[in-house]
Write an enzyme that holds these catalytic residues in place. Sequence first.
Site, short mmCIF file in Angstrom:
data_model
loop_
_atom_site.label_atom_id
_atom_site.label_comp_id
_atom_site.label_asym_id
_atom_site.label_seq_id
_atom_site.Cartn_x
_atom_site.Cartn_y
_atom_site.Cartn_z
N ARG A 138 -3.12 -14.66 8.09
CA ARG A 138 -2.54 -13.40 8.59
C ARG A 138 -3.69 -12.42 8.78
NH1 ARG A 138 -0.57 -8.64 6.56
NH2 ARG A 138 1.34 -7.87 7.53
N LYS A 185 -8.40 -6.47 2.88
CA LYS A 185 -7.76 -5.99 1.64
C LYS A 185 -8.79 -5.37 0.69
CE LYS A 185 -3.36 -8.16 1.88
NZ LYS A 185 -2.43 -9.21 1.49
N1 HH2 Z 1 0.06 -8.45 3.26
C1 HH2 Z 1 0.52 -7.27 3.74
C2 HH2 Z 1 1.79 -7.24 4.35
N2 HH2 Z 1 2.55 -8.35 4.50
N3 HH2 Z 1 2.84 -10.66 4.18
C3 HH2 Z 1 2.40 -11.84 3.70
N4 HH2 Z 1 3.14 -12.95 3.82
N5 HH2 Z 1 1.17 -11.94 3.07
C4 HH2 Z 1 0.36 -10.85 2.90
O1 HH2 Z 1 -0.73 -11.01 2.30
C5 HH2 Z 1 0.80 -9.59 3.40
C6 HH2 Z 1 2.08 -9.54 4.04
C7 HH2 Z 1 -0.29 -6.04 3.61
O2 HH2 Z 1 -1.11 -5.85 4.71
P1 HH2 Z 1 -0.80 -4.93 5.99
O3 HH2 Z 1 0.40 -5.39 6.73
O4 HH2 Z 1 -2.04 -4.87 6.80
O5 HH2 Z 1 -0.57 -3.49 5.41
P2 HH2 Z 1 0.73 -2.64 5.09
O6 HH2 Z 1 1.55 -3.40 4.12
O7 HH2 Z 1 0.17 -1.35 4.53
O8 HH2 Z 1 1.47 -2.43 6.38
#
Ligand code: HH2
Length: 260
Positions: A242, A207
């Site tokens: 995660r 992040k």
């Molecule tokens: N962070 C992201 C997405 N979903 N869900 C939970 N429960 N906690 C988190 O910290 C979280 C989440 C963001 O990360 P990522 O999926 O890598 O990116 P994007 O939202 O751009 O797909």
Amino acid sequence: MILPPDRPAIMGILNVTPDSFSDGGRFADPHSAIEHGRRMIDEGADLLDVGGESTRPGADPVSEEEELRRVIPVVSELAKLIPISIDTMKPAVARAALDAGAFLVNDVSGLRSQEMIAVVEEAQSGVCIMHMQGDPRTMQKEPFYDDVVREVLAYLLERAGSVTSPQIWIDPGVGFGKSLDHNLAILRNLDRFAATPYPVLLGVSRKSFIGKLTGGAPVDDRLEGTLAMQAWAQIKGVRVLRVHDLRASRRAVDVLSALG
Ligand code: HH2
């Protein structure tokens, strides 16, 4: 699913999207997403989080039809192999993914919608309630709290009380409507979240706050910072991590868990 008692479970991130902040476009078609899911299983994942809509700051929403098209084939296939959570804010996508074999709804909008609560209630599925201030398009503009830890914790406990799901996880939502100082206050106080009756899930992987703390490291160069923060989270009692980098995260967790 039953969480490991002696170490955090590792949730592998599977973004079937063209625009996620770190792996957007790499696994956008179901075939390459399923292949990546299998690789993460080989590398030690305990569960996979399948998402079809990016929630990165400023991301544009995706239609329900498109999100279903992206995630359902992936969920159906991988649910035969490992527990699957569905990362969605849309009740219809959650319902279809549960029908396709997912066991838990990962709702980054934190069960704001009555319809989402109804989906979880009806299926008696698991749910992860994440805190977010605002929505992805605007959340990083001017996040504001009087006491971020108290407010986020109170929100999660209140929402957790709104469902009777057999498996309720909570997540303070690092980076979702939070400044660097807000994120650090939450991370410093993870033990307060872990002291609730609900398992804590945490997503810090790659992040932007990790980039900020490492002299502006780009998104594909944040592994050390990610592992450092995940180790801290493990010590503070987080039950689910995660992660993008499966092998490295799993090894770090296994080494730390040897200390008991
Ligand atoms: N962070 C992201 C997405 N979903 N869900 C939970 N429960 N906690 C988190 O910290 C979280 C989440 C963001 O990360 P990522 O999926 O890598 O990116 P994007 O939202 O751009 O797909």
